[in-house]
Write an enzyme that holds these catalytic residues in place. Structure first.
Site, short mmCIF file in Angstrom:
data_model
loop_
_atom_site.label_atom_id
_atom_site.label_comp_id
_atom_site.label_asym_id
_atom_site.label_seq_id
_atom_site.Cartn_x
_atom_site.Cartn_y
_atom_site.Cartn_z
N HIS A 78 0.79 -1.26 0.00
CA HIS A 78 0.04 0.22 0.11
C HIS A 78 0.74 1.27 -0.02
O HIS A 78 0.38 2.35 -0.46
CB HIS A 78 -0.89 0.01 1.34
N ASP A 114 -2.38 -10.68 -2.91
CA ASP A 114 -3.13 -9.98 -1.42
C ASP A 114 -4.34 -9.71 -1.71
O ASP A 114 -4.87 -9.55 -2.85
CB ASP A 114 -2.12 -8.91 -0.85
N HIS A 127 -6.17 -7.49 -0.77
CA HIS A 127 -6.26 -5.82 -0.96
C HIS A 127 -5.27 -5.61 -1.99
O HIS A 127 -4.39 -6.00 -2.31
CB HIS A 127 -5.81 -5.05 0.47
N ASP A 129 -4.43 -13.00 3.17
CA ASP A 129 -5.51 -12.52 3.67
C ASP A 129 -6.86 -13.01 2.82
O ASP A 129 -7.79 -12.47 3.01
CB ASP A 129 -5.73 -10.97 3.99
N1 LIG Z 1 -7.36 -1.18 8.21
C1 LIG Z 1 -7.66 -1.21 6.79
C2 LIG Z 1 -7.17 -2.56 6.17
C3 LIG Z 1 -5.83 -2.48 5.89
C4 LIG Z 1 -5.53 -3.67 4.74
C5 LIG Z 1 -4.28 -4.13 5.25
C6 LIG Z 1 -3.59 -5.36 4.16
O1 LIG Z 1 -3.66 -6.33 4.48
N2 LIG Z 1 -3.37 -4.72 2.95
O2 LIG Z 1 -2.87 -5.85 1.98
ZN LIG Z 2 -3.95 -7.39 2.50
#
Ligand SMILES: NCCCCCC(=O)NO
Ligand SMILES: [Zn+2]
Length: 345
Positions: free
Chosen positions: A162, A198, A200, A287
């Protein structure tokens, strides 16, 4: 397969985060790395080595100097301001109609200028841990480039995908995959592919290479209309300028399981086959697991083995970099399932 990990990564130990509109216990905790490390050992995946220190230069090839300077000096500045909180949360950002430049001098203004969310606290050892995590990624890349390894695993924590050129967020402070990709290019590679599996979307990685054809960014993730990071990762994002066509996104519906996911993965693998990268970097978040506390895909642990087996069939020099995954009890199993699936396919 060798694993690269530094105990310094454990020094970033957030207590809380802000999610679901409230202060909650942090999920990106040192126990994530500890369980993966234990499972790597228990299952005999391979040697575990500590990273070399590549210094600041590879970081500067991806991140803005002012961002790196801010992160390097942040905690001392926080204390100098008389702040007593043991972890710092951004709470104000230069969104539409506001200006990021000239940079504010106030610590809270700077925190907001260099971040994308309120869910990612900065503590006294955060940046030191982030640099160790980036060094793990670089060391894994070097093992594959120079060390006679066809694949390697960087046990990276904090994660990175991110993190943009000049902002942290989503538990990420340095973009490990981008730093390793750029280092490989600087070492003579011509084309790098980053496959982000991932749950996200890897908004930071996409943005860093969005206008470039020498890094192909492919991401399968939860549809941003319904999931973090909310504001990037749509199918119509395909790159810009010289990078047009070198970004591909597969936003998938909440509730996606392996059957649907693997169909999208096949499309991504076709792009990889055509692009023929010198190296494949896998942003490996676990995840997508059905028991993940913050995610909504439906992988079983066996599906992670299938994922690793499929990636092996690409026949590419591959560097795995850990990203997310918060079902800590199953994280080691799910992560090593990918790596073992890759090795034994
Ligand atoms: N607190 C909001 C979710 C953050 C995502 C973290 C993650 O696993 N990104 O791949
Ligand atoms: Zn993630």
């Amino acid at each position: 397969m060798k694993t690269v990990f530094s105990p310094v990564e454990l020094k970033h130990a957030p207590k809380n985060e802000i999610s679901d509109g409230q202060l909650r216990p942090a999920v990106e905790t040192p126990s994530r790395a500890e369980i993966v490390l234990k499972t790597v050992r228990d299952r005999g995946l391979g040697e575990i080595i500590e990273p070399l220190d590549f210094g600041v230069q590879p970081l500067q090839r991806v991140h803005a100097p002012d961002y790196l300077a801010f992160m390097e000096g942040f905690w001392d500045r926080w204390l100098a301001e008389g702040r007593t909180a043991q972890e710092a949360f951004p709470y104000v950002w230069p969104v539409r109609t506001l200006r990021a430049d000239p940079a504010p001098e106030h610590i809270d203004g700077l925190l907001g200028r260099y971040s994308m969310d309120a869910g990612t606290p900065v503590g006294p050892f955060t940046f030191e841990a982030a640099k160790a995590s980036a060094n793990a990624a670089l060391t894994a890349a070097q093992l594959v480039k120079d060390g006679g390894e066809s694949s390697a695993f960087a046990l990276c924590r904090p994660p990175g995908h991110h993190c943009g050129k000049d902002f942290f967020g989503g538990y990420c402070f340095l973009n490990n995959a981008a730093i390793a990709a750029q280092w490989l290019l600087d070492q003579g590679a011509h084309r790098i592919a980053i496959l982000d599996v991932d749950y996200h979307h890897g908004n930071g990685t996409q943005a860093i290479f969005y206008d470039r054809p020498d890094v192909l960014f492919l991401s399968l993730h939860a549809d941003p209309r319904h999931e973090y990071p909310h504001f990037l990762g749509h199918e119509d994002e395909t790159g810009e300028k010289a990078g047009t066509g070198f970004t591909r996104n597969w936003p998938l519906p909440l509730g996606t399981g392996w059957e649907t996911y693997s169909e999208a993965l096949e499309e991504a693998c076709r792009w990889l086959h055509v692009y023929k990268p010198d190296y494949l970097l896998v942003s490996l978040g676990m995840d997508c697991y059905r028991e993940d506390p913050i995610s909504k895909f439906l992988f079983n642990s066996g599906d992670f083995t299938s994922l690793g087996q499929r990636l092996k069939r690409l026949g590419l020099p591959t560097i795995f970099l850990m990203e997310g995954g918060y079902a800590v009890d199953a994280l080691g199993t799910n992560c090593v399932n990918v790596l073992e699936g890759f090795e034994t396919a």
